[in-house]
Scaffold this motif. Structure first.
Motif, PDB file in Angstrom:
ATOM      1  N   MET A 109       0.834  -1.196   0.000  1.00  0.00           N
ATOM      2  CA  MET A 109       0.000   0.000   0.000  1.00  0.00           C
ATOM      3  C   MET A 109       0.877   1.256   0.000  1.00  0.00           C
ATOM      4  O   MET A 109       0.601   2.206  -0.740  1.00  0.00           O
ATOM      5  N   MET A 123       2.683   1.593  -3.460  1.00  0.00           N
ATOM      6  CA  MET A 123       1.770   1.984  -4.527  1.00  0.00           C
ATOM      7  C   MET A 123       1.051   3.297  -4.228  1.00  0.00           C
ATOM      8  O   MET A 123       0.228   3.749  -5.014  1.00  0.00           O
ATOM      9  N   ASN A 124       1.359   3.866  -3.049  1.00  0.00           N
ATOM     10  CA  ASN A 124       0.710   5.100  -2.603  1.00  0.00           C
ATOM     11  C   ASN A 124      -0.819   4.945  -2.567  1.00  0.00           C
ATOM     12  O   ASN A 124      -1.555   5.817  -3.023  1.00  0.00           O
ATOM     13  N   CYS A 125      -1.261   3.809  -2.048  1.00  0.00           N
ATOM     14  CA  CYS A 125      -2.692   3.529  -1.915  1.00  0.00           C
ATOM     15  C   CYS A 125      -3.116   3.819  -0.477  1.00  0.00           C
ATOM     16  O   CYS A 125      -2.479   3.348   0.465  1.00  0.00           O
ATOM     17  N   SER A 148      -5.876   2.816   0.905  1.00  0.00           N
ATOM     18  CA  SER A 148      -6.753   1.791   1.465  1.00  0.00           C
ATOM     19  C   SER A 148      -6.538   0.473   0.740  1.00  0.00           C
ATOM     20  O   SER A 148      -6.017   0.435  -0.380  1.00  0.00           O
ATOM     21  N   SER A 149      -6.969  -0.600   1.386  1.00  0.00           N
ATOM     22  CA  SER A 149      -6.903  -1.909   0.730  1.00  0.00           C
ATOM     23  C   SER A 149      -7.869  -1.952  -0.457  1.00  0.00           C
ATOM     24  O   SER A 149      -7.601  -2.644  -1.449  1.00  0.00           O
ATOM     25  N   ASP A 150      -8.956  -1.203  -0.380  1.00  0.00           N
ATOM     26  CA  ASP A 150      -9.888  -1.114  -1.509  1.00  0.00           C
ATOM     27  C   ASP A 150      -9.178  -0.551  -2.738  1.00  0.00           C
ATOM     28  O   ASP A 150      -9.310  -1.082  -3.846  1.00  0.00           O
ATOM     29  N   GLU A 151      -8.422   0.518  -2.521  1.00  0.00           N
ATOM     30  CA  GLU A 151      -7.707   1.154  -3.627  1.00  0.00           C
ATOM     31  C   GLU A 151      -6.642   0.215  -4.201  1.00  0.00           C
ATOM     32  O   GLU A 151      -6.506   0.090  -5.423  1.00  0.00           O
ATOM     33  N   LEU A 152      -5.898  -0.462  -3.334  1.00  0.00           N
ATOM     34  CA  LEU A 152      -4.875  -1.397  -3.803  1.00  0.00           C
ATOM     35  C   LEU A 152      -5.496  -2.526  -4.621  1.00  0.00           C
ATOM     36  O   LEU A 152      -5.038  -2.833  -5.724  1.00  0.00           O
ATOM     37  N   CYS A 153      -6.548  -3.134  -4.100  1.00  0.00           N
ATOM     38  CA  CYS A 153      -7.194  -4.236  -4.812  1.00  0.00           C
ATOM     39  C   CYS A 153      -7.778  -3.773  -6.145  1.00  0.00           C
ATOM     40  O   CYS A 153      -7.710  -4.502  -7.142  1.00  0.00           O
ATOM     41  N   ARG A 178      -6.605  -1.305  -8.003  1.00  0.00           N
ATOM     42  CA  ARG A 178      -5.479  -1.111  -8.926  1.00  0.00           C
ATOM     43  C   ARG A 178      -4.975  -2.448  -9.449  1.00  0.00           C
ATOM     44  O   ARG A 178      -4.664  -2.571 -10.634  1.00  0.00           O
ATOM     45  N   THR A 209       5.875  -1.258 -10.669  1.00  0.00           N
ATOM     46  CA  THR A 209       5.105  -0.025 -10.425  1.00  0.00           C
ATOM     47  C   THR A 209       5.865   0.866  -9.469  1.00  0.00           C
ATOM     48  O   THR A 209       6.539   0.449  -8.593  1.00  0.00           O
TER      49      THR A 209
END
Length: 115
Positions: free
Chosen positions: A55, A58-60, A62-67, A69, A115
């Protein structure tokens, strides 16, 4: 069938470890634990690693954002840990063929490392 799922679980754990940046929950009481080692996760056919390092990389936020992406950019569907109250984790099922697991991990590894 138990042997096949154990094989898939061990493969998935090894691939997460190879990619790096994850913390897998291990069970010291697991039958796969050797003296002085942590055993493989016990349970169903899911892994629930802590992906905080991914996270951050990847500069995410939240886990929602990571998943999302990983889904959009690598084509692999994972479940955000937020669905289970663990924002820094994700859930991956290994209840699929070994061929599908290999393809999925190849894609995830390429995504994380490039990435």
């Amino acid at each position: 069938m138990v042997r096949e799922f154990r094989k898939r679980r061990d493969y998935a754990c090894e691939r997460f470890e190879r990619i790096g940046g994850v913390q897998l929950p291990f069970d010291a009481g697991s039958p796969s634990a050797k003296e002085g080692e942590r055993g493989r996760p016990l349970g169903a056919f899911y892994l629930f690693p802590d992906v905080s390092a991914w996270m951050r990389k990847m500069n995410c936020g939240s886990s929602d954002e990571l998943c999302m992406r990983i889904l959009k950019e690598a084509g692999v569907a994972l479940v955000p840990g937020s669905a289970f109250g663990k924002e820094n984790c994700l859930r991956m099922s290994y209840a699929t063929s070994m061929e599908n697991l290999e393809k999925a991990f190849d894609k995830i590894e390429a995504f994380i490392n490039n990435t």
